[in-house]
Design an enzyme around this catalytic site. Structure first.
Site, PDB file in Angstrom:
ATOM      1  N   LYS A  54       0.841  -1.203   0.000  1.00 42.29           N
ATOM      2  CA  LYS A  54       0.000   0.000   0.000  1.00 42.29           C
ATOM      3  C   LYS A  54       0.871   1.247   0.000  1.00 42.29           C
ATOM      4  O   LYS A  54       0.614   2.199  -0.741  1.00 42.29           O
ATOM      5  CB  LYS A  54      -0.887   0.034   1.245  1.00 42.29           C
ATOM      6  CG  LYS A  54      -2.122  -0.792   1.159  1.00 42.29           C
ATOM      7  CD  LYS A  54      -2.872  -0.740   2.494  1.00 42.29           C
ATOM      8  CE  LYS A  54      -3.961  -1.777   2.504  1.00 42.29           C
ATOM      9  NZ  LYS A  54      -4.451  -2.086   3.838  1.00 42.29           N
ATOM     10  N   GLN A  98      -5.504  -1.429   9.688  1.00 40.17           N
ATOM     11  CA  GLN A  98      -5.410  -2.753   9.071  1.00 40.17           C
ATOM     12  C   GLN A  98      -6.080  -3.811   9.950  1.00 40.17           C
ATOM     13  O   GLN A  98      -5.811  -3.887  11.154  1.00 40.17           O
ATOM     14  CB  GLN A  98      -3.919  -3.094   8.853  1.00 40.17           C
ATOM     15  CG  GLN A  98      -3.673  -4.416   8.178  1.00 40.17           C
ATOM     16  CD  GLN A  98      -4.147  -4.446   6.726  1.00 40.17           C
ATOM     17  OE1 GLN A  98      -3.957  -3.490   5.983  1.00 40.17           O
ATOM     18  NE2 GLN A  98      -4.773  -5.539   6.334  1.00 40.17           N
ATOM     19  N   ASP A 121     -11.606   2.948   3.775  1.00 43.74           N
ATOM     20  CA  ASP A 121     -11.912   1.519   3.697  1.00 43.74           C
ATOM     21  C   ASP A 121     -13.428   1.276   3.626  1.00 43.74           C
ATOM     22  O   ASP A 121     -13.855   0.165   3.330  1.00 43.74           O
ATOM     23  CB  ASP A 121     -11.362   0.805   4.947  1.00 43.74           C
ATOM     24  CG  ASP A 121     -10.374  -0.303   4.594  1.00 43.74           C
ATOM     25  OD1 ASP A 121     -10.230  -0.614   3.393  1.00 43.74           O
ATOM     26  OD2 ASP A 121      -9.757  -0.857   5.516  1.00 43.74           O
TER      27      ASP A 121
END
Ligand code: NAP
Length: 286
Positions: A54, A98, A121
């Site tokens: 990422k 995460q 997200d």
């Protein structure tokens, strides 16, 4: 194999190039450089690889990338304090915590603490609700990637019978909401579903997000259907090695499908590309 191979790796590169062009235009118009901060708690090796990728791809798109690594012993209060600091930082446009998180931390409490306007997200309940209502907002990256591949492969999806196998909050449920908004007729299957083969036989689009290698049999696929395989499963291969396979019995399905994603190289690369897309959106003034 008769099916068209849906090349997610190439398509993701196109999406990243579009994002990079958008970042450059935003920078020259407003001086804003989009910033994405990823928070990683603990040392899960798969998450570490993913977070590293990422970071690389965020920088390649011309954005600022930051990673905050916290020990596995981090308390929920400590993580919430980090999220609050990032919410208040104007240079941070996108925040991604995460998953999975260690057991002492309630993931839903953390997702709910992220500013919905920085929730790239798409897991904050406000964004989940907006998606369910068809009202826009940030869409989770993996199902968004699947939708972009479907639109690219099929064009207009109106009226298609779509079967989503899996009902997780990360893939299955948001995928179903997206397909409803595309005016598909959507069926959602899960572990309690009866006669999955019959549902597959009626589906013009199959999105498999189960997490079981080769679970969806090629013979179940309706001739001419489009198959999106989200599954990532590591299985034993020759010579004591391992390899990645999807949830769909690829070779047999490719004999019947019109188009199909491979694993790896299908949906996987689209996830980070869509994260970058969401971050650019988050940084762009309304
Ligand atoms: P998950 O949370 O474990 O959900 C799996 C879903 O599959 C559940 O809804 C479950 O049903 C359903 N299921 C399990 N057994 C089934 C069966 N026998 N028949 C029908 N449905 C069944 O998994 P996830 O997070 O959605 O991920 C699914 C897969 O996608 C995994 O392989 C994961 O690695 C992969 N993935 C890939 C990406 C990417 O490409 N970037 C991103 C995310 C996930 P119940 O709800 O009834 O238990």
């Amino acid at each position: 194999m008769g099916a068209i191979l849906i090349d997610g790796k190439a398509f993701a590169a196109t999406v990243r190039a579009e994002v990079a062009a958008g970042v450059a235009a935003l920078k020259s118009r407003t001086g804003i450089v989009p910033g994405l901060t990823v928070v990683l708690v603990g040392e899960d090796p798969a998450s570490q690889v993913y977070v590293k990728n990422k970071g690389v791809q965020t920088r390649e798109a011309g954005m600022n990338s930051a990673e905050i690594g916290l020990p596995a012993s981090t308390t929920q209060a400590e993580l919430l304090a980090v999220v609050a600091r990032l919410n208040a930082d104007p240079a941070v446009h996108g925040i991604l915590v995460q998953l999975p998180l260690p057991p002492q931390i309630d993931a839903s409490a953390v997702m709910s603490a992220i500013d919905p306007a920085k929730d790239v997200d798409g897991f904050h309940p406000i964004n989940v609700g907006r998606l369910a209502l068809g009202q826009g907002g940030f869409v989770p990256c993996t199902p968004l990637g699947c939708l972009l591949l479907l639109r690219d492969s099929l064009g207009d999806l109106t009226g298609a019978n779509a079967l989503v196998i899996g009902r997780s909050g990360i893939v299955g449920r948001p995928m179903a909401s997206l397909l409803i908004s595309e005016s598909c007729t959507v069926t959602v299957a899960h572990s309690k579903t009866r006669d999955l083969a019959a549902l597959c036989a009626a589906a013009d689009i199959v999105v498999a997000a189960i997490g079981r290698p080769h679970f969806v049999k090629g013979a179940w696929i309706k001739p001419g259907a489009t198959v999106i395989d989200v599954g990532i499963n590591r299985i034993a291969a020759e010579g004591g090695k391992t390899r990645l396979v999807g949830d769909v019995e690829f070779d047999a399905a490719a004999q019947r499908a019109r188009a199909i994603t491979p694993v790896p190289g299908g949906v996987g690369p689209m996830t980070i590309a869509c994260l970058l897309r969401n971050t650019l959106t988050a940084a762009t003034p309304a």
